[in-house]
Every structure is written in C-alpha cells, then in structure tokens.
Design an enzyme around this catalytic site. Structure first.
Site, short mmCIF file in Angstrom:
data_model
loop_
_atom_site.label_atom_id
_atom_site.label_comp_id
_atom_site.label_asym_id
_atom_site.label_seq_id
_atom_site.Cartn_x
_atom_site.Cartn_y
_atom_site.Cartn_z
CB CYS A 140 -0.76 -0.13 1.38
SG CYS A 140 -1.70 1.34 1.80
CD GLU A 187 -3.28 -9.72 1.10
OE1 GLU A 187 -3.13 -9.72 2.23
OE2 GLU A 187 -2.34 -9.85 0.16
NE ARG A 231 -1.73 -11.73 8.22
CZ ARG A 231 -0.60 -11.60 8.60
NH1 ARG A 231 -0.32 -11.36 9.79
NH2 ARG A 231 0.41 -10.92 7.84
NE ARG A 233 -2.91 -8.71 5.67
CZ ARG A 233 -2.58 -8.34 6.90
NH1 ARG A 233 -3.42 -7.46 7.62
NH2 ARG A 233 -1.37 -8.57 7.08
C1 LIG Z 1 2.34 -7.91 1.52
S1 LIG Z 1 3.53 -9.04 0.58
C2 LIG Z 1 2.55 -9.96 -0.37
C3 LIG Z 1 2.75 -11.50 0.54
C4 LIG Z 1 1.93 -12.72 -0.37
N1 LIG Z 1 0.43 -12.02 -0.65
C5 LIG Z 1 2.01 -14.07 0.52
O1 LIG Z 1 1.06 -14.71 1.06
O2 LIG Z 1 3.15 -14.25 0.95
C6 LIG Z 1 4.16 -8.08 -0.53
C7 LIG Z 1 5.40 -8.25 -1.38
O3 LIG Z 1 5.80 -7.84 -2.48
C8 LIG Z 1 7.26 -7.79 -2.68
N2 LIG Z 1 7.34 -6.48 -3.47
C9 LIG Z 1 7.53 -5.00 -3.20
N3 LIG Z 1 7.66 -4.57 -4.09
C10 LIG Z 1 8.08 -5.25 -5.04
C11 LIG Z 1 8.29 -4.94 -6.51
N4 LIG Z 1 8.45 -3.79 -6.96
N5 LIG Z 1 8.30 -5.94 -7.42
C12 LIG Z 1 8.20 -7.30 -7.01
N6 LIG Z 1 7.78 -7.48 -5.92
C13 LIG Z 1 7.61 -6.49 -4.65
C14 LIG Z 1 7.38 -7.61 -1.23
O4 LIG Z 1 9.11 -8.10 -1.45
C15 LIG Z 1 6.55 -8.66 -0.63
O5 LIG Z 1 6.91 -9.98 -0.42
#
Ligand SMILES: C[S@@+](CC[C@H](N)C(=O)[O-])C[C@H]1O[C@@H](n2cnc3c(N)ncnc32)[C@H](O)[C@@H]1O
Length: 419
Positions: A140, A187, A231, A233
């Site tokens: 976010c 999500e 949790r 979401r």
């Molecule tokens: C909130 S987590 C999502 C987790 C996932 N829904 C799960 O259950 O494991 C957001 C993920 O986005 C990745 N992320 C952030 N910026 C990114 C980018 N520019 N390109 C690819 N991945 C990215 C982060 O490393 C993180 O693992």
C-alpha cells in the site's frame, strides 16, 4: 535487446515444464545461448526445437489445467496456494526479495523462473504470459492527490496513468489493462480502506471500476474461523464480465468455533530454548508495558495461552516478538517458532508441509507479510464457478474478448487521450 513477444522456444519450454537453465542442459547449449533463444535474440536450431517438442508432448500428459493465474507481489505464495486449491495453474510469478524467492522456489515446482521487480514487466506487459486470473497482494502506498490536481490544471489527461503513477498499484493496473484477465483478486491490509482519509481506496476502486471497467466488490475478512489468529485483510475481487458473485452475502464460518493456539503449538519439550526470551528482553518488555499502562495506553507485549487466539503476526515479529508471546508455565515466555508461524498462517497443516530454509529473521518477515492461506481458499472456492463460467463464455465469444483487449490497452488509452 529483449523482444516482448513470447518466442516459440519459451512456449515449448513452459509446456515441457522446464526452466531456462534446464532447457539449456537438455539442448546442451550454454545458459547464455538459451537466454538468447528465450528473448528472441537468436533462433534455436530445428533439432533443438524438435527435442523440446518431444518433452513438451510428454509434459502435456499431466491433467489439464482448469485456468491459468499469475502471482504478483507473491511473497511466499499465500494467494497462489489458495487458487491452486481450485485447480489453477500458476503461469507467472513476480517477487523481488531474494529471501522470499528462496522460500518460494523451494515450495513450488514451477516451469517458470521467478520474475523480479514488477515494474520491469508492467512497462512491457507482453512479457507476462496470458492468464485468466491475476492475483496481487500489492504494498500500500499513498497517491499524491496534490500531484493529480496540478496535472489537471495543466490540462494533462486525468486517468489512472496519472492518479496512481509511481505506485505499485499503478503497475498492477497496467497489467490488468493489457491482459484483461477474466478476474482478479487484490489483497491488502484492512487499513487500506481508511488510508489517507479513504482517498487511496477511492482512487483504487475508481480505477478498477470506471477506468478498467471491471465489476468490483470488496470485503474485509478476518482469519479467526480458520486459524488461531485475528488477522483482518481486505480482498478486492473483480470480474471482467457481470456475474452473480456476491461477496457481501458469502457466509463466513463462525469465528467462535475457530481453532485455538494450542492446536498449532509444538510440544513444549521440542521447542529450542533459543525461542525463550532472555531475562533482559523480558524485563525490558515488562517495564515498557508498565510505563505505558501508567499513562493509560494499551501498548506493549501480549501473552497467549493454548486456549487463545493471537493478535496479528507482523512482519516486524523478528524484532522482539512482543505482539505474540507464548506462555510457558514456570518459565519466561517465548516467541513462536517459524514452524508455528507457518501453521498460524495456514501454510503448514495436516495435509500440507511448508519448507523453510531461510534464517528465523527472514522466515518471521515472510510469514508476517503473508496472507492466511485458508482465507484465500475460501475466497477462491466462492469465485470458482464464476471464473469457470466466464472462461466458458469467453471460449464461445472469442472475438468479443479480443475486441475488449484491443480497445482497452493502456497504449491505446494513452494514444486516445493524446488525441
Ligand atoms: C504484502 S507482501 C505479499 C505476500 C503474499 N500475498 C504472501 O502471501 O506471501 C508484498 C510483497 O511484495 C514484494 N514487492 C514489493 N515491491 C515489489 C516490486 N517492485 N516487485 C516485485 N515484488 C515486490 C515484497 O517483497 C513482498 O514480498
């Protein structure tokens, strides 16, 4: 230079269920050469194509996939597991954190390598294979409303390309606009709804509904009915075509009947003593809590026993573990172990093992960032019949879909906006 169109080599390699490195080994060429075949910079020889075709034919014996999805901001694949449970096949993954990639690669056998930074793909979405469902747990970020007004004042086109530029939601929206999947699931943390006085959420919904033309609904779901953790979401579900899917009327199981912490804890005598708080940290946490209590604040550690449901596990759990400490009779409390975190998030359970080969710090971060898998399974099951109906419809009306795809591509939107 990399060409955006998928090559015959890529299509056959994926069908054969191989990574680029495995294909290089099979064809007895260097990984660099295989990469050039992949990117369309040079063409494989006829014999090489034939060898790949042979393996691809064998690979095709696997049960047919019901639908294809892509896993963006994949983390350790929480959304993926949910959509695999209804017969989805993951066709593409993007996750840039090397530690999460390690856990992901260990737990999912894939015919594709993990893509890194999503921005590399959103700039050229043709590099992402066709898919029916897009999954994204995007981070976010605030959208600069001030920036938007300035752009409006300058008479520039006002659309998602401006509203959300520079955010990872923008990258997600661009991929949706290009591929027009039958459905998507986004999500995020519950606070997305109230972020920046509700403006961030309003912008997101506006883009998805009005600019991309999807039928969008959202719902906040707490994980208590499925795991002993509270949790919450927000799930944003969109369908390209109208459906009967009604998120609001889905009956969520009774949280009071959900499991309790005791059901996921390892036996006391099997937990490594390193998870028990040191006397110093325990004293610090108690003093911190007492200080805030005297000021009327509820800050500080939380202790949980076997009959409890925990607070939300955060990505900062590795720091002091204070949000979820496990009571130990006659001893200082302890942190959850990484295996217990995997269970608290629904990744590891009776019918599924989840492998962890990273440090405790990284494992805590990964689980603290993840989505609770049984919650996603619940959402996926509710969407299943609507996804399948949409795909049947698209099969019968392929030209309509092709038309939708061609008129709504961002490059065309931009061209139209620029006159
Ligand atoms: C909130 S987590 C999502 C987790 C996932 N829904 C799960 O259950 O494991 C957001 C993920 O986005 C990745 N992320 C952030 N910026 C990114 C980018 N520019 N390109 C690819 N991945 C990215 C982060 O490393 C993180 O693992």
């Amino acid at each position: 230079m990399r060409h955006s169109a998928r090559t015959e080599f890529t299509a056959l390699r994926e069908k054969a269920g191989m990574t680029v490195a495995q294909a290089a080994e099979l064809l007895d060429v260097s990984p660099r050469t295989a990469r050039r075949y992949e990117d369309g910079e040079s063409k494989p020889r006829r014999l090489e194509i034939k060898a790949l075709e042979r393996i691809a034919r064998q690979g095709a014996k696997e049960p047919p996939t019901r639908f294809r999805f892509i896993d963006l901001f994949a983390g350790i694949g929480g959304l993926r597991l949910g959509f695999e449970s209804i017969g989805g096949h993951c066709a593409f993954t993007s996750e840039w954190d090397p530690h999460s990639q390690k856990t992901y690669a260990l737990n999912y056998r894939d015919n594709h390598e993990i893509g890194g930074d999503i921005r590399e793909f959103s700039q050229d979405p043709g590099k992402i294979p066709e898919h029916d469902v897009l999954l994204a747990g995007f981070p976010c970020q605030p959208f600069s409303i001030a920036g938007v007004s300035k752009k409006n004042a300058l008479g520039r086109p006002h659309g998602f390309l401006c509203d959300t530029q520079g955010t990872l939601f923008f990258d997600t929206a661009q991929i949706i606009a290009h591929h027009r999947p039958a459905a998507f699931v986004l999500e995020n943390v519950k606070n997305l709804e109230s972020h920046d006085g509700g403006r961030t959420f309003a912008t997101i919904m506006n883009v998805l509904t009005n600019e991309l033309g999807y039928h969008v609904q959202h719902r906040v779901i707490s994980s208590e009915p499925w795991v002993p953790q509270k949790r919450e979401r927000v799930f944003i579900v969109g369908f390209r075509e109208p459906t009967d899917f009604d998120f609001g009327s889905l009956v969520i199981p009774d949280p009071k009947k959900g499991p309790k912490l005791g059901s996921i804890l390892e036996p006391h005598d099997e937990v490594d003593p390193k998870y028990t708080l040191t006397p110093r940290l325990w004293e610090y946490l108690q003093n911190y809590k007492a200080k805030h209590q005297s000021k009327g604040n509820g800050f500080g550690f939380s202790l949980f026993g076997p009959n409890d449901v925990t607070r939300t596990l955060s990505a900062r759990y590795y720091k002091d573990g204070s949000e979820v400490l496990v009571e130990q009779p006659g001893k200082r409390p302890r942190r959850l172990t990484p295996l217990e975190c995997a269970r608290l998030m629904g990744f590891d359970r009776g019918d599924r093992r989840f492998k962890i080969a990273v440090s405790d710090t990284q494992a805590y971060r990964q689980f603290g960032n993840a989505v609770v898998v049984p919650v996603v399974e619940f959402v996926a099951q509710a969407m299943e019949e609507h996804i399948m109906a949409a795909l049947r419809k698209a099969e019968n009306e392929p030209s309509v879909i092709a038309d939708i795809r061609s008129v709504t591509r961002p490059d065309r939107v931009l061209m139209a906006a620029n006159g």
